[in-house]
Design an enzyme around this catalytic site. Structure first.
Site, short mmCIF file in Angstrom:
data_model
loop_
_atom_site.label_atom_id
_atom_site.label_comp_id
_atom_site.label_asym_id
_atom_site.label_seq_id
_atom_site.Cartn_x
_atom_site.Cartn_y
_atom_site.Cartn_z
N HIS A 1 0.82 -1.22 0.00
CA HIS A 1 0.00 0.00 0.00
C HIS A 1 0.86 1.28 0.00
CE1 HIS A 1 -3.15 -2.82 1.05
NE2 HIS A 1 -2.47 -3.21 2.12
N SER B 1 1.51 -0.22 -5.33
CA SER B 1 0.59 -0.52 -4.24
C SER B 1 0.11 -1.96 -4.41
CB SER B 1 -0.60 0.44 -4.29
OG SER B 1 -1.11 0.62 -3.01
N SER C 1 -5.74 1.64 -2.35
CA SER C 1 -5.05 2.03 -1.11
C SER C 1 -4.00 3.13 -1.26
CB SER C 1 -4.41 0.80 -0.47
OG SER C 1 -3.40 0.28 -1.31
N ASP D 1 3.29 -7.61 -0.06
CA ASP D 1 2.17 -7.56 0.89
C ASP D 1 0.99 -8.25 0.22
OD1 ASP D 1 0.07 -7.00 2.57
OD2 ASP D 1 0.51 -4.86 2.76
N GLU E 1 4.59 -9.31 4.11
CA GLU E 1 3.98 -8.48 5.15
C GLU E 1 2.78 -9.10 5.85
OE1 GLU E 1 4.88 -5.51 6.27
OE2 GLU E 1 3.07 -4.56 7.06
N ASN F 1 4.98 -11.13 8.82
CA ASN F 1 3.70 -11.08 9.54
C ASN F 1 3.80 -11.72 10.90
OD1 ASN F 1 0.67 -10.65 9.49
ND2 ASN F 1 0.78 -12.85 9.90
N LYS G 1 4.74 -7.59 14.67
CA LYS G 1 3.91 -7.27 13.51
C LYS G 1 2.48 -7.71 13.78
CE LYS G 1 2.01 -7.06 9.39
NZ LYS G 1 0.63 -7.51 9.14
N ASP H 1 0.19 -4.60 14.49
CA ASP H 1 -0.43 -4.04 13.28
C ASP H 1 -1.82 -4.65 13.07
OD1 ASP H 1 -1.14 -4.40 10.47
OD2 ASP H 1 0.84 -3.81 9.85
N ASN H 2 -1.87 -5.99 13.00
CA ASN H 2 -3.15 -6.65 12.70
C ASN H 2 -4.18 -6.32 13.77
OD1 ASN H 2 -1.01 -7.79 11.28
ND2 ASN H 2 -2.01 -9.77 11.05
N CYS I 1 -5.79 -2.41 13.23
CA CYS I 1 -7.19 -2.53 12.79
C CYS I 1 -8.14 -1.95 13.85
CB CYS I 1 -7.55 -3.98 12.47
SG CYS I 1 -6.76 -4.55 10.94
N HIS J 1 -7.37 -9.28 3.48
CA HIS J 1 -6.52 -8.80 2.39
C HIS J 1 -7.20 -8.79 1.02
CE1 HIS J 1 -2.71 -7.55 0.72
NE2 HIS J 1 -3.00 -8.32 -0.31
N HIS K 1 -3.54 2.00 8.65
CA HIS K 1 -3.07 2.10 10.04
C HIS K 1 -2.21 3.35 10.24
CE1 HIS K 1 -4.59 -1.81 10.18
NE2 HIS K 1 -3.51 -2.52 10.33
N SER L 1 5.82 -2.74 12.17
CA SER L 1 5.79 -3.67 11.03
C SER L 1 6.96 -3.41 10.10
CB SER L 1 4.49 -3.47 10.23
OG SER L 1 3.39 -3.52 11.09
N GLN M 1 10.30 -5.29 8.50
CA GLN M 1 10.55 -5.43 7.05
C GLN M 1 11.99 -5.07 6.71
OE1 GLN M 1 9.26 -6.67 4.48
NE2 GLN M 1 7.04 -6.70 4.67
P1 NAI Z 1 -5.86 -14.92 11.47
O1 NAI Z 1 -5.56 -16.23 10.80
O2 NAI Z 1 -5.23 -14.57 12.77
O3 NAI Z 1 -7.44 -14.75 11.67
C1 NAI Z 1 -8.41 -15.13 10.76
C2 NAI Z 1 -9.51 -15.84 11.56
O4 NAI Z 1 -10.62 -16.10 10.70
C3 NAI Z 1 -9.06 -17.18 12.14
O5 NAI Z 1 -9.24 -17.21 13.54
C4 NAI Z 1 -9.92 -18.20 11.42
O6 NAI Z 1 -10.25 -19.31 12.25
C5 NAI Z 1 -11.15 -17.37 11.07
N1 NAI Z 1 -11.93 -17.90 9.94
C6 NAI Z 1 -11.49 -18.55 8.82
N2 NAI Z 1 -12.54 -18.91 8.05
C7 NAI Z 1 -13.66 -18.46 8.68
C8 NAI Z 1 -15.05 -18.53 8.38
N3 NAI Z 1 -15.49 -19.15 7.28
N4 NAI Z 1 -15.92 -17.95 9.24
C9 NAI Z 1 -15.49 -17.35 10.38
N5 NAI Z 1 -14.17 -17.27 10.73
C10 NAI Z 1 -13.27 -17.82 9.89
O7 NAI Z 1 -5.51 -13.80 10.37
P2 NAI Z 1 -5.33 -12.23 10.65
O8 NAI Z 1 -3.91 -11.94 10.91
O9 NAI Z 1 -6.37 -11.80 11.60
O10 NAI Z 1 -5.61 -11.65 9.18
C11 NAI Z 1 -6.90 -11.73 8.60
C12 NAI Z 1 -6.88 -11.08 7.21
O11 NAI Z 1 -6.63 -9.69 7.35
C13 NAI Z 1 -5.79 -11.60 6.28
O12 NAI Z 1 -6.27 -11.60 4.96
C14 NAI Z 1 -4.69 -10.58 6.44
O13 NAI Z 1 -3.81 -10.60 5.35
C15 NAI Z 1 -5.49 -9.32 6.55
N6 NAI Z 1 -4.89 -8.15 7.20
C16 NAI Z 1 -5.43 -6.94 6.87
C17 NAI Z 1 -4.96 -5.79 7.45
C18 NAI Z 1 -5.54 -4.48 7.07
O14 NAI Z 1 -4.98 -3.44 7.41
N7 NAI Z 1 -6.65 -4.42 6.38
C19 NAI Z 1 -3.88 -5.81 8.45
C20 NAI Z 1 -3.41 -7.14 8.77
C21 NAI Z 1 -3.91 -8.26 8.16
#
Ligand code: NAI
Length: 476
Positions: A51, A74, A79, A137, A199, A224, A229, A233-234, A238, A344, A397, A405, A409
């Site tokens: 991003h 990006s 983003s 990322d 990332e 990650n 991180k 960050d997550n 968020c 993501h 963020h 984070s 990196q």
């Molecule tokens: P995580 O693996 O810690 O959490 C995801 C959760 O979703 C898990 O606990 C899993 O059991 C649950 N899950 C999976 N399938 C499901 C379903 N069908 N119904 C309900 N729950 C379900 O992953 P994390 O780190 O929380 O990341 C989640 C997403 O967010 C990823 O795609 C990551 O890349 C993205 N992300 C986005 C950010 C942003 O700024 N927008 C920042 C950091 C991560």
């Protein structure tokens, strides 16, 4: 210098915000100072796909300060902060007429074709050579190199079918045209790249998958899963930016509303806490019994989407999985329910299925906010077309959390670039002492006073006075 951004005249505004961000990014500024003389990234040609925000500008300028030659895109069509992109291109020394910064190919609101064109541009230096490092990322740059090399080896790019998502058709077209223009290019890139630092959770999943299948072409550091991180960050990132996204997009009062957070991983935990803090009644959906139990013990109702879809005002998907909210779910939602994703990729919400409902009408209220009206007259509000709402509708963020984070990196880039032979093809996390170092670099700014172990205490719990303080399996 080759580049493509929205408007270079935004550079002065971008530079002012970069200067404010530098103060809020003590970790990055500390590694800049620590390694400035040694120039550990001299000779590194880093292609970054992350991003293009103000915080990322500070990351890019840190990599350059350590000697790297950088090209950037990006990793999401919505983003980019156009003033950040402009400031990076112009650079500290340059002017709008004579930019002297880093080539960036990114603007807010790219089409999918433009997005993959940008990725291709950044993966090729003006003399036709590839990068020797990737900073990714979500894994799109890594994917393009791997698929390109795979299809070059096979002698053909398989055609996309009607069952493939729209984006896959664009990727296939990009690979066909780039291979035709420069045969062998992707094989050369795969061989030249010393490694990738990734990332986010979703990109890391892709890397482990490739390693398992034996297709990973170069080593990877999973940034990650540095504690500093994903647990910051997550979660805390968020916790901040989910509310920012909702407010800027809709300004709806969150207090008293029913919010549903799909997934209670790191991102879900941050989102749920933030929504609860605003006074929403929060419901969690989970598939993992451990995370579901955590959610229950944190005081949240845990339910299935099917059971509660009709009573929810605000939906946020955080799973990194696909088809979480289906078109059928959306048809059953309340009038003006807000539907958003912070994971993501955009496939957590079935936008393609929504668009196919006979008689459905989309109306753009403003960029990245649209109502979708069903034939019965009720509508829902979809944010950022189902793409990550905190970066699509707000600015992602804040700097302080991104400093954690991005310090990981930079350290990961230095590790892979300078100690390549210590990292055979595989996926690695940074050692704990470096994770603790990243945290340490952020304590002073918050006025944190750390207690120092006595030698006897350190011996009693079996650690060194200087750390690491926890075993690798400790979960924080
Ligand atoms: P995580 O693996 O810690 O959490 C995801 C959760 O979703 C898990 O606990 C899993 O059991 C649950 N899950 C999976 N399938 C499901 C379903 N069908 N119904 C309900 N729950 C379900 O992953 P994390 O780190 O929380 O990341 C989640 C997403 O967010 C990823 O795609 C990551 O890349 C993205 N992300 C986005 C950010 C942003 O700024 N927008 C920042 C950091 C991560």
């Amino acid at each position: 210098m080759d580049y493509k951004v929205a408007d270079l005249s935004l550079a002065a505004f971008g530079r002012k915000e970069i200067q404010l961000a530098e103060h809020e990014m003590p970790g990055l500024m500390a590694v800049r100072a620590e390694y400035a003389a040694a120039q550990p990234l001299r000779g590194a040609k880093i292609m970054g796909s992350l991003h293009m925000t103000i915080q990322t500008a500070v990351l890019i300028e840190t990599l350059v300060a350590l000697g790297a030659d950088v090209r950037w895109v990006s990793c999401n069509i919505f983003s980019t902060q156009d003033h950040a992109a402009a400031a990076v291109v112009v650079g500290r020394e340059g002017t709008v007429e004579d930019p002297k910064g880093v080539p960036v190919f990114a603007w807010k609101g790219e089409t999918l074709e433009e997005y993959w064109w940008c990725t291709d541009q950044a993966l090729r230096w003006p003399d036709g050579t590839p990068p020797n490092m990737i900073l990714d990322d979500g894994g799109d740059a890594t994917l393009l190199v791997h698929k390109g090399a795979e299809y070059e080896k096979a002698g053909a790019v398989p055609a996309a079918t009607d069952d493939d998502p729209e984006e896959w058709h664009v990727i296939v077209d990009t690979l066909k045209s780039t291979i035709a223009a420069q045969p062998g290019r992707w094989t050369d890139a795969a061989a030249s790249i010393k490694g990738v630092t990734e990332e986010t959770t979703t990109g890391v999943h892709r890397l482990y998958e490739m390693h398992k299948n034996g297709t990973l072409a170069f080593p990877a550091i999973n940034v990650n899963d540095s504690v500093t991180k994903s647990k910051f960050d997550n979660k805390y990132g968020c916790r901040h930016s989910v509310i920012d996204g909702l407010n800027r997009a809709t300004d709806v009062l969150i207090g008293g509303k029913v919010a549903l957070v799909a997934g209670y991983g790191d991102v879900g935990k941050g989102c749920a806490e933030a929504l609860k803090g605003q006074g929403a009644r929060v419901i969690i959906t989970e598939i993992d019994p451990i995370c579901a139990l955590q959610a229950a013990m944190d005081g949240f109702q845990v339910a299935t989407l099917d059971d509660v879809v009709g009573i929810v005002d605000i939906f946020v998907t955080t799973t990194g999985n696909f088809n979480i909210i289906t078109a059928d779910h959306m048809a059953k939602m309340k009038h003006q329910a807000i539907v958003s994703n912070i994971g993501h990729f955009d496939n957590e919400i079935d936008m393609a299925g929504l668009a196919k409902i006979p008689g459905i009408v989309k109306d753009e209220i403003k960029p990245q906010v649209a109502t979708w009206t069903f034939p019965d007259g009720h509508n829902i509000i979809v944010l950022a077309e189902g793409r990550l709402m905190n970066l699509g509708c707000a600015t992602g963020h804040p700097s302080f959390v991104m400093s954690n984070s991005f310090t990981n990196q930079v350290i990961a880039q230095i590790e892979l670039f300078t100690k390549t032979e210590q990292y055979p093809v595989g996926v690695y996390v940074l050692p704990k002492h470096l994770d603790e170092k990243v945290a340490r670099l952020h304590l002073d700014a918050l006025g944190v006073k750390l207690t120092t172990l006595t030698k006897a205490q350190a011996e009693y719990i079996g650690v060194d006075v200087e750390g690491p303080y926890k075993s690798d399996h400790y979960r924080y």
